[in-house]
Design a protein around this motif. Structure first.
Motif, PDB file in Angstrom:
ATOM      1  N   LEU A  50       0.852  -1.191   0.000  1.00  0.00           N
ATOM      2  CA  LEU A  50       0.000   0.000   0.000  1.00  0.00           C
ATOM      3  C   LEU A  50       0.884   1.235   0.000  1.00  0.00           C
ATOM      4  N   LYS A  52       0.995   5.799  -1.177  1.00  0.00           N
ATOM      5  CA  LYS A  52       0.218   7.025  -1.404  1.00  0.00           C
ATOM      6  C   LYS A  52       0.697   7.696  -2.680  1.00  0.00           C
ATOM      7  N   ASP A  58      -4.587   7.168  -1.088  1.00  0.00           N
ATOM      8  CA  ASP A  58      -4.081   5.808  -0.889  1.00  0.00           C
ATOM      9  C   ASP A  58      -4.197   5.017  -2.190  1.00  0.00           C
ATOM     10  N   PHE A  60      -3.410   1.013  -4.010  1.00  0.00           N
ATOM     11  CA  PHE A  60      -3.104  -0.406  -3.813  1.00  0.00           C
ATOM     12  C   PHE A  60      -3.236  -1.114  -5.164  1.00  0.00           C
ATOM     13  N   LYS A  84     -10.295   4.924  -0.120  1.00  0.00           N
ATOM     14  CA  LYS A  84     -10.630   4.077   1.028  1.00  0.00           C
ATOM     15  C   LYS A  84     -10.666   2.598   0.645  1.00  0.00           C
ATOM     16  N   LEU A  87      -7.304   1.120   1.091  1.00  0.00           N
ATOM     17  CA  LEU A  87      -7.011   0.818   2.485  1.00  0.00           C
ATOM     18  C   LEU A  87      -7.671  -0.482   2.920  1.00  0.00           C
ATOM     19  N   ASP A  88      -8.966  -0.630   2.576  1.00  0.00           N
ATOM     20  CA  ASP A  88      -9.709  -1.827   2.980  1.00  0.00           C
ATOM     21  C   ASP A  88      -9.118  -3.085   2.353  1.00  0.00           C
ATOM     22  N   ALA A  90      -6.070  -3.602   1.146  1.00  0.00           N
ATOM     23  CA  ALA A  90      -4.717  -3.914   1.607  1.00  0.00           C
ATOM     24  C   ALA A  90      -4.735  -4.685   2.917  1.00  0.00           C
ATOM     25  N   LYS A  91      -5.801  -4.513   3.716  1.00  0.00           N
ATOM     26  CA  LYS A  91      -5.895  -5.182   5.009  1.00  0.00           C
ATOM     27  C   LYS A  91      -6.379  -6.626   4.882  1.00  0.00           C
TER      28      LYS A  91
END
Length: 603
Positions: A50, A52, A58, A60, A84, A87-88, A90-91
């Motif tokens: 991830l 920027k 962000d 990915f 967003k 971010l979600d 990548a987790k």
């Protein structure tokens, strides 16, 4: 919810996709076409960290493989996720997950030529109204103890990969494959900043594939130690060049290496802490071992110091006990394998202060160590080696040399520059079976016997090694270059020598006025095997005339397309209509890219 997990029960989705969505095929994804109410589905085969963008958004990136088009040249596509959703994802997204995306944009990919993937990529973001569904593959987590401490390594037995036999490879595809190592070059520094390794593979289809692998991280290249090892390559790109299939690294390339010995533990060598390995693949390894045992020769040229013969090229498994810089293009490695070389060996003269290694250990092993001089491209790696590490040095040259008086011969050990015949240095881990065997043998060596043997060899000339070492150091401090050890002879005038009868032994001190040959090429003579005549190598002007004369003679087709070069003939457009042949020299049985190819021009 823009990112939604789908649970699988008996291969059916508990939360079905909206009915208005229709599946889009990879080959129908094109820039400028309407993909509304379409979704694309694939398996996650690669994900990037991830990050920027310059505006703080962000970002990915993942790579999806289309399981419906595995035999296609392009069976994978880049997916760029923003905001967003990045971010979600990548987790939660992991390799092997089924990834479904709708509401995407299809954009022309600027990296398609380099990574070999689809000519377009998918852009996904919440602002664009995109939706992502994913299915987590149930994985068996296996915990391995980590050698560095209490940490644990984890690898997953997960999605089923498709492996392509070597006889079914197609140009332009990115595939997964298994193979047995028939030839390899240990990693070396390439012309750029990357490390390079070359490996030739075979499998039961009796087809050979040569792969050229690049990576900026040395540990990311396959950990191959000997011919007969088995490798698993994921996401290797296949290209055809002059009718031969070749493998090169692509984005997401990964490898596992296994000992090819029948009955050895099936333990993969890799720097990655996360990888997949199934029971079915375990059986594949066992089957390849049995096949290789009768089809791949692993006799090689491995030897111990006690079995070394003059003019031999051999591989040696040993321990490093000392090292030193000799000059800008060579480096000294002092090694031992617990056995004694049957011939006197060359001791490379270096200053005591320049020699790295434990002094007491070097003195203790002085009668069992040999000096190996490594050159050119091997120097970089040799400098980084740690004292005490276990090495496998490939294609060492045992060169016989005679003293000036002709009475005593000794052996010199050289690792020549270049990578031909697999020349190189490999560092073996402590858990390597060959290292375990060597360590046990080294622990059993009686060092007192070797020291007593050396005392007898000194024949009482010096009371102990310290006296001999001190004497040699005093000799090396003389302001002259000492070519022989006749320090007991007094200097003799040249006039006396000229009036003496041969043979005699003299020691002179004189000023050099001239020498022959003046040029390096004059050291070589041209020999005719038919009449046994010798001729001087022509100088530049004579050579030009020879080339001009040879251009008149038509090229001989019988000399074209040999095992080490391919040939192409052209006819000039001028009135003479001369025939010109270009020979493209192969490197390790493989043609290189045009800009890296050595050319021989005839006519």
């Amino acid at each position: 919810m823009p990112v939604e997990l789908l649970k699988i029960i008996k291969e059916q989705s508990e939360i079905p996709l909206p009915r208005h969505l229709q599946k889009e095929d990879l080959k129908h994804l094109q820039d400028g076409h309407d993909h509304t109410n379409k979704y694309f589905q694939g398996i996650v085969i690669l994900s990037y960290p991830l990050t920027k963008l310059s505006d703080g958004t962000d970002f990915f990136k993942i790579v999806l493989q289309d399981l419906d088009n595995l035999c296609s040249r392009m069976n994978s596509i880049n997916v760029l996720i923003h905001g967003k959703m990045a971010l979600d994802c990548a987790k939660i997204i992991r390799h092997g997950d089924t990834f479904i995306v709708a509401g995407f944009k299809v954009i022309k990919s600027p990296t398609a030529r380099d990574d070999g993937r689809h000519v377009c990529h998918l852009e996904v973001s919440e602002e664009a109204g995109s939706t992502i569904y994913y299915v987590q593959t149930k994985m068996l987590q296996i915990i391995l103890p980590c050698s560095s401490g209490n940490n644990q390594d984890t690898f997953s037995v997960a999605p089923k990969y498709v492996y392509t036999p070597l006889n079914r490879l197609k140009d332009g595809t990115i595939v997964n494959l298994y193979g047995v190592v028939k030839f390899f070059k240990p990693p070396y520094v390439s012309k750029g900043t990357d490390y390079c390794s070359v490996v030739t593979l075979v499998d039961p289809s009796n087809v050979k594939l040569t792969c050229t692998l690049f990576n900026g991280n040395l540990d990311s290249l396959p950990k191959i130690y000997k011919i007969g090892d088995i490798v698993r390559f994921h996401r290797i790109k296949i290209r055809e060049y002059n009718g031969q299939m070749q493998g090169i690294t692509s984005g997401g390339f990964a490898s596992l290496t296994f000992d090819g010995t029948v009955g050895a533990p099936v333990v993969p060598r890799t720097s990655s802490r996360v990888y997949t390995f199934t029971d079915e693949e375990h059986k594949t390894i066992e089957d390849l071992r049995v096949w290789a045992a009768s089809n791949v020769s692993n006799s090689g040229s491995a030897a111990k110091l006690s079995g070394v013969q003059p003019m031999l090229f051999f591989d040696l498994t040993c321990q490093l006990v000392g090292k030193a810089k000799v000059d800008g293009s060579s480096f000294l490695l002092k090694i031992w394998d617990g056995t004694k070389c049957p011939y006197p060996s060359w001791k490379v003269p270096v200053e005591a202060k320049d020699l790295e290694g434990e002094k007491s250990r070097l003195r203790q092993l002085r009668n069992l160590t040999v000096d190996i001089l490594v050159y050119d491209n091997h120097v970089h790696l040799a400098k980084s080696l740690k004292i005490g590490s276990f090495l496998r040095i490939y294609s060492i040259h045992a060169k016989q040399a005679s003293a000036d008086n002709g009475n005593v011969s000794h052996i010199e050990f050289h690792l020549h520059g270049g990578t031909c015949y697999g020349r190189g240095i490999g560092v073996l881990p402590e858990n390597n079976p060959d290292v375990k065997e060597l360590k046990a043998f080294l622990d059993s060596v009686d060092l007192a016997d070797s020291q007593n043997m050396e005392s007898m060899e000194l024949d009482g000339t010096y009371s102990d090694f310290t006296d001999l070492e001190s004497h040699l150091q005093r000799c090396q401090q003389l302001p002259v270059t000492v070519l022989t050890d006749h320090q007991d002879l007094s200097n003799t005038e040249l006039k006396t020598i000229m009036n003496s009868t041969a043979p005699q032994q003299y020691r002179i001190r004189a000023k050099l006025r001239t020498y022959k040959p003046q040029k390096l090429h004059q050291s070589v003579k041209l020999h005719c095997s038919k009449c046994n005549s010798l001729q001087e190598v022509p100088n530049g002007d004579d050579f030009d005339f020879i080339l001009q004369d040879s251009a008149i003679t038509a090229p001989n087709p019988e000399l074209h397309n040999t095992s080490w070069y391919d040939s192409v003939m052209w006819t000039t457009q001028d009135q003479k209509q001369r025939k010109i042949v270009i020979h493209f020299v192969k490197h390790d049985e493989m043609l290189q890219q045009p800009e890296d190819t050595l050319l021989m021009i005839e006519g």
